[in-house]
Design a protein around this motif. Structure first.
Motif: not given
Length: 245
Positions: A127, A130, A132, A134, A156-157, A159-162, A240
């Motif tokens: 990303p 900043a 992220r 979800s 995660g790599r 740029g998402f939150g799990d 994203r």
């Protein structure tokens, strides 16, 4: 030859077609394959029984760590070389598995090229900002993925939150829409957004006033690691980019 779908895609990615005696028949079925069906159907498909494999006399059998012990014993009694493959849970483990298979095939250059393609896709998906958002990834129906898995690392790599962690998911677990309402994610990734389950989920979230972005994440990108990682990272980056503007 290979006897399961994830081994199939590795074999096809690393070995020239003339060296491939057979792949598993699962890769010739849309819901199971990580390989384009027109490619998978160019090869002989087998169920992976000892009789089938032994009859073809391959130099190397790529088998799953879940292959029955009796079948493995039959392979080895007849002198077949067998390489057992597990299911990597990280990108690093997938890289190492590619190196192992490439070495066993005598195709180290192809292995290095595949790893470089994966690394390039991971780097390109990193990303730029900043934010992220979800995200929750459904594998099929109401079966959601979460926790320290390969899919979780890829999210995660990219740029998402799990979001799966909000529900305490540590692997693929059924997640009802009632539980989903407690912690709705910003993004839902689904291999089949047009399914009845997805439509019902969308309707209930909408009536509850939640605005959740839905994006298709094909099943072929979910089943395995290895070569699939590059395409999965590219797809996640594209999703994203549409969510974060």
């Amino acid at each position: 030859m290979s006897t399961n779908p994830c081994a199939d895609q590795l074999l096809i990615a690393l070995a020239p077609p003339r060296r491939i005696a057979a792949i598993s028949h699962y890769s010739q079925e849309a819901d199971e394959s990580s390989i384009p069906l027109d490619v998978a159907r160019r090869y002989r498909g087998i169920a992976g029984t000892a009789e089938e494999v032994i009859a073809l006399k391959p130099d190397l059998v790529l088998a799953s760590s879940f292959t029955p012990n009796d079948t493995l014993a039959a392979y080895r009694r007849l002198g077949l070389k067998v390489l057992l493959l597990d299911s990597p849970t990280t990108i690093a483990a997938s890289r190492e598995q590619i190196r192992t298979v490439a070495a066993a095939l005598g195709e180290r250059v192809a292995g290095d090229a595949l790893i470089a393609r994966i690394d390039g896709a991971v780097a390109a998906a990193a990303p730029k900002g900043a934010a992220r958002p979800s995200a929750l990834l459904f594998i099929s129906g109401n079966l959601a993925s979460g926790g320290p898995t390969l899919l979780g690392e890829m999210l995660g790599r990219a740029g998402f939150g799990d979001s799966g962690r909000a529900f305490g998911l540590t692997q693929s677990t059924p997640l009802s829409v009632e539980r989903l309402l407690a912690h709705p994610p910003q993004v839902i990734l689904d291999p089949d957004p047009g399914s009845r389950t997805a439509s019902l989920r969308r309707e209930i979230l909408g009536k509850a006033g939640y605005r959740v972005v839905e994006a298709r994440f094909p099943r072929a990108l979910i089943n395995c690691g290895g070569p699939t990682i590059a395409d999965a990272m590219t797809r996640l980056a594209a999703i994203r980019a549409k969510v974060v503007r």
